[in-house]
Write an enzyme that holds these catalytic residues in place. Structure first.
Site, PDB file in Angstrom:
ATOM      1  N   LYS A 129     -10.629  -5.233   4.099  1.00  0.00           N
ATOM      2  CA  LYS A 129     -11.233  -4.009   3.561  1.00  0.00           C
ATOM      3  C   LYS A 129     -10.258  -3.330   2.596  1.00  0.00           C
ATOM      4  O   LYS A 129      -9.081  -3.167   2.931  1.00  0.00           O
ATOM      5  CB  LYS A 129     -11.560  -3.058   4.716  1.00  0.00           C
ATOM      6  CG  LYS A 129     -12.280  -1.833   4.269  1.00  0.00           C
ATOM      7  CD  LYS A 129     -12.472  -0.852   5.398  1.00  0.00           C
ATOM      8  CE  LYS A 129     -12.756   0.499   4.811  1.00  0.00           C
ATOM      9  NZ  LYS A 129     -12.455   1.577   5.724  1.00  0.00           N
ATOM     10  N   ASP A 149     -27.545  -9.948 -11.077  1.00  0.00           N
ATOM     11  CA  ASP A 149     -27.126 -10.643 -12.300  1.00  0.00           C
ATOM     12  C   ASP A 149     -25.604 -10.754 -12.368  1.00  0.00           C
ATOM     13  O   ASP A 149     -25.071 -11.587 -13.105  1.00  0.00           O
ATOM     14  CB  ASP A 149     -27.629  -9.877 -13.533  1.00  0.00           C
ATOM     15  CG  ASP A 149     -29.137 -10.034 -13.693  1.00  0.00           C
ATOM     16  OD1 ASP A 149     -29.644 -11.136 -13.444  1.00  0.00           O
ATOM     17  OD2 ASP A 149     -29.804  -9.024 -14.052  1.00  0.00           O
ATOM     18  N   LYS A 153     -37.149 -18.809 -20.090  1.00  0.00           N
ATOM     19  CA  LYS A 153     -36.896 -19.488 -18.806  1.00  0.00           C
ATOM     20  C   LYS A 153     -37.857 -20.656 -18.587  1.00  0.00           C
ATOM     21  O   LYS A 153     -37.928 -21.199 -17.493  1.00  0.00           O
ATOM     22  CB  LYS A 153     -36.953 -18.480 -17.665  1.00  0.00           C
ATOM     23  CG  LYS A 153     -35.941 -17.334 -17.823  1.00  0.00           C
ATOM     24  CD  LYS A 153     -35.792 -16.488 -16.577  1.00  0.00           C
ATOM     25  CE  LYS A 153     -34.890 -15.290 -16.844  1.00  0.00           C
ATOM     26  NZ  LYS A 153     -34.444 -14.607 -15.644  1.00  0.00           N
ATOM     27  N   ASN A 162     -29.574  -4.240  -4.667  1.00  0.00           N
ATOM     28  CA  ASN A 162     -30.573  -3.462  -5.422  1.00  0.00           C
ATOM     29  C   ASN A 162     -31.699  -3.027  -4.486  1.00  0.00           C
ATOM     30  O   ASN A 162     -31.674  -3.318  -3.290  1.00  0.00           O
ATOM     31  CB  ASN A 162     -31.095  -4.285  -6.602  1.00  0.00           C
ATOM     32  CG  ASN A 162     -31.733  -5.583  -6.137  1.00  0.00           C
ATOM     33  OD1 ASN A 162     -32.746  -5.560  -5.460  1.00  0.00           O
ATOM     34  ND2 ASN A 162     -31.121  -6.710  -6.482  1.00  0.00           N
ATOM     35  N   PHE A 190     -40.919 -13.380 -12.026  1.00  0.00           N
ATOM     36  CA  PHE A 190     -41.285 -11.963 -12.054  1.00  0.00           C
ATOM     37  C   PHE A 190     -40.414 -11.273 -13.091  1.00  0.00           C
ATOM     38  O   PHE A 190     -39.267 -11.672 -13.300  1.00  0.00           O
ATOM     39  CB  PHE A 190     -41.063 -11.327 -10.680  1.00  0.00           C
ATOM     40  CG  PHE A 190     -42.319 -11.293  -9.852  1.00  0.00           C
ATOM     41  CD1 PHE A 190     -42.802 -12.452  -9.278  1.00  0.00           C
ATOM     42  CD2 PHE A 190     -43.028 -10.103  -9.669  1.00  0.00           C
ATOM     43  CE1 PHE A 190     -43.962 -12.436  -8.526  1.00  0.00           C
ATOM     44  CE2 PHE A 190     -44.186 -10.072  -8.915  1.00  0.00           C
ATOM     45  CZ  PHE A 190     -44.659 -11.242  -8.343  1.00  0.00           C
ATOM     46  N   LYS A 244     -39.064 -13.551 -21.306  1.00  0.00           N
ATOM     47  CA  LYS A 244     -38.579 -14.275 -20.123  1.00  0.00           C
ATOM     48  C   LYS A 244     -39.403 -15.543 -19.896  1.00  0.00           C
ATOM     49  O   LYS A 244     -38.878 -16.586 -19.525  1.00  0.00           O
ATOM     50  CB  LYS A 244     -38.642 -13.374 -18.892  1.00  0.00           C
ATOM     51  CG  LYS A 244     -37.464 -12.427 -18.863  1.00  0.00           C
ATOM     52  CD  LYS A 244     -37.507 -11.421 -17.742  1.00  0.00           C
ATOM     53  CE  LYS A 244     -36.457 -10.361 -18.036  1.00  0.00           C
ATOM     54  NZ  LYS A 244     -36.550  -9.177 -17.248  1.00  0.00           N
TER      55      LYS A 244
HETATM   56  N1  CTP Z   1     -33.735 -14.297 -11.742  1.00  0.00           N
HETATM   57  C1  CTP Z   1     -33.046 -15.387 -11.199  1.00  0.00           C
HETATM   58  N2  CTP Z   1     -31.699 -15.411 -11.170  1.00  0.00           N
HETATM   59  C2  CTP Z   1     -30.970 -14.388 -11.677  1.00  0.00           C
HETATM   60  C3  CTP Z   1     -31.651 -13.273 -12.243  1.00  0.00           C
HETATM   61  C4  CTP Z   1     -33.023 -13.250 -12.256  1.00  0.00           C
HETATM   62  O1  CTP Z   1     -33.711 -16.319 -10.727  1.00  0.00           O
HETATM   63  N3  CTP Z   1     -29.642 -14.439 -11.622  1.00  0.00           N
HETATM   64  C5  CTP Z   1     -35.194 -14.302 -11.774  1.00  0.00           C
HETATM   65  C6  CTP Z   1     -35.854 -13.266 -10.894  1.00  0.00           C
HETATM   66  O2  CTP Z   1     -36.097 -13.780  -9.609  1.00  0.00           O
HETATM   67  C7  CTP Z   1     -37.167 -13.016 -11.636  1.00  0.00           C
HETATM   68  C8  CTP Z   1     -36.806 -13.225 -13.072  1.00  0.00           C
HETATM   69  O3  CTP Z   1     -35.580 -13.984 -13.075  1.00  0.00           O
HETATM   70  O4  CTP Z   1     -38.162 -13.957 -11.296  1.00  0.00           O
HETATM   71  C9  CTP Z   1     -36.605 -11.956 -13.889  1.00  0.00           C
HETATM   72  O5  CTP Z   1     -35.577 -11.211 -13.392  1.00  0.00           O
HETATM   73  P1  CTP Z   1     -35.072  -9.845 -14.097  1.00  0.00           P
HETATM   74  O6  CTP Z   1     -33.891  -9.335 -13.345  1.00  0.00           O
HETATM   75  O7  CTP Z   1     -36.218  -8.941 -14.275  1.00  0.00           O
HETATM   76  O8  CTP Z   1     -34.662 -10.338 -15.501  1.00  0.00           O
HETATM   77  P2  CTP Z   1     -33.334 -10.944 -16.030  1.00  0.00           P
HETATM   78  O9  CTP Z   1     -33.557 -12.377 -16.331  1.00  0.00           O
HETATM   79  O10 CTP Z   1     -32.234 -10.666 -15.074  1.00  0.00           O
HETATM   80  O11 CTP Z   1     -33.150 -10.207 -17.421  1.00  0.00           O
HETATM   81  P3  CTP Z   1     -32.729  -8.713 -17.791  1.00  0.00           P
HETATM   82  O12 CTP Z   1     -31.606  -8.323 -16.875  1.00  0.00           O
HETATM   83  O13 CTP Z   1     -32.336  -8.823 -19.181  1.00  0.00           O
HETATM   84  O14 CTP Z   1     -33.966  -7.875 -17.598  1.00  0.00           O
END
Ligand code: CTP
Length: 403
Positions: free
Chosen positions: A290, A280, A342, A210, A324, A338
């Site tokens: 490859k 995610d 969390k 990303n 975050f 969140k």
């Molecule tokens: N985070 C994490 N591990 C993951 C995904 C996210 O620790 N696999 C943490 C990120 O580091 C951040 C927080 O979760 O501190 C929020 O991440 P974000 O991607 O904004 O939210 P998600 O929990 O992934 O939810 P959504 O995709 O529904 O927005």
């Protein structure tokens, strides 16, 4: 240290008020935003226009001269100030603050401010040695006010002794030195931060990732070290160098590696911030060779990665855990969700669709919400400044909790 700081300079009525002009000029040249507030008596020594020209800001004298009906000036200025410096401070203004008297703009504002207050006294040698003045200064010191002692020498009243306002350069040095040590707010704390993206491999030459640059997480790590913390930074693949060699940087690539690194350091940490943009999902199948192109589409099946933050929230004991939330719609509502889901102590939310916020850039805009749902807005600023503000809010919340 005074660069970009909001400094309220209180000038009270003594002959040394003339030195406050040089002080205003030097503070402004050092990059500070200076607003001058004068007592009535101070205006007998120096014209407000002098301070207005030197500070390039209006000068405040009368509590009831409300220029903006949307604001109450003395409260607004009390909140605006990060540093309040009274130079020269007469026996009168010292006596007023020590006794909670608020009968003019300066004394009222000083009672209302939560800024660091520095008092540079200037008065006759016998006044300075009077038990009433000594008691008042002791009381203020106990309450956390800082004094910049006057120097010895020839006084305008003809006496020679202690009571000369310290020279402007020395006043600024004293404020800077104190700010530097006072702001070691994270001394003795072990801080763990994750930053940057993760990369999830498909085959030896391809991966999903990303847009995270890691800049926010690196700024948090560097400012934490400046504030005296022992810092471990778990960094995804980013092109950033860490400027402080005391920071323990652990490079990881995948969400799984980040999970392991975070969990291995979590038990011994006091404060943990997950600023990383963790993938995610990852490809369910990772190819050793490859993948060659073929006719037709290529569908890649994805599986969920572990939610690192959530897993830390579940096992946390007394760690202060901050997440975050990068959002593009309903940032506050999703961020709050969140925070609760969390089991966080606070969440830093940014609306990444807003100009100046979020991924890649050097600036950010953050809404910080703690678990008591107290909300603080951090307006557009460099990621370093945003990081400093986040640390100060965390420090405030940890102190509030321990009271
Ligand atoms: N985070 C994490 N591990 C993951 C995904 C996210 O620790 N696999 C943490 C990120 O580091 C951040 C927080 O979760 O501190 C929020 O991440 P974000 O991607 O904004 O939210 P998600 O929990 O992934 O939810 P959504 O995709 O529904 O927005």
């Amino acid at each position: 240290m005074v660069n970009k700081k909001n400094i309220l300079l209180g000038v009270s009525g003594g002959i040394a008020a003339y030195k406050a002009c040089a002080l205003t000029s030097k503070l402004t040249q050092a990059g500070a935003n200076v607003k001058v507030m004068m007592t009535d008596s101070a205006t007998k020594f120096v014209s407000p226009l002098t301070f207005q020209a030197l500070s390039r800001n209006p000068v405040y004298i009368d509590t009831f001269d409300e220029k903006d009906p949307q604001k109450i000036a003395h409260i607004d200025l009390a909140d605006w100030a990060e540093i309040a410096l009274i130079a020269p401070a007469t026996a009168n203004i010292i006596g007023k603050i020590a006794n909670g008297i608020a009968d003019d703009m300066l004394s009222t504002t000083l009672l209302a401010t939560r800024a660091d207050v520095y008092i540079a006294p200037a008065m006759n040698v016998h006044m300075y040695a009077h038990p009433a003045v000594i008691n008042n200064m002791k009381q203020l010191e106990q309450w956390g006010y800082n004094f910049i002692e006057p120097g010895d020498g020839y006084l305008a009243c003809g006496y020679v002794g202690k009571g000369r306002l310290e020279e402007p350069e020395s006043i600024i040095k004293a404020v800077e030195n104190h700010q530097q040590s006072a702001h070691k707010i994270l001394t003795g704390k072990k801080v763990l931060i994750s930053a940057g993206p993760t990369q999830e491999q498909i085959d030896p030459v391809r991966f999903f990732t990303n847009r995270s640059s890691g800049k926010m997480g690196f700024a948090l790590a560097e400012t934490a070290a400046d504030y005296g913390a022992e810092v471990t930074l778990v960094a995804g693949p980013v092109a950033l160098q860490i400027s402080n060699h005391l920071i323990n940087r652990i490079n990881v690539t995948t969400a799984e590696e980040m999970y392991d690194a975070m969990h291995s350091h979590f038990p011994s940490s006091d404060i943990v911030i997950k600023a990383a943009a963790v993938a995610d999902y990852r490809p369910k199948q990772v190819y050793d060779q490859k993948m060659k192109k073929q006719a037709g589409d290529w569908n890649i099946e994805m599986e969920r990665t572990k939610d690192i933050l959530q897993s830390l929230g579940e096992i946390k004991t007394d760690q202060y855990l901050v997440g975050f939330a990068a959002e593009t719609t309903n940032p506050l509502a999703y961020g709050m969700k969140k925070l609760q889901k969390k089991k966080l102590d606070a969440v830093a939310i940014n609306n990444v669709s807003v100009e100046g916020a979020g991924f890649g850039g050097d600036t950010n805009i953050v809404t910080y919400i703690n678990k008591n749902q107290e909300t603080d807005e951090i307006t557009l600023a460099s990621k370093r400044e945003v990081a400093e503000k986040i640390w100060r809010l965390i420090d405030r919340d940890i102190k509030d909790e321990s009271q």
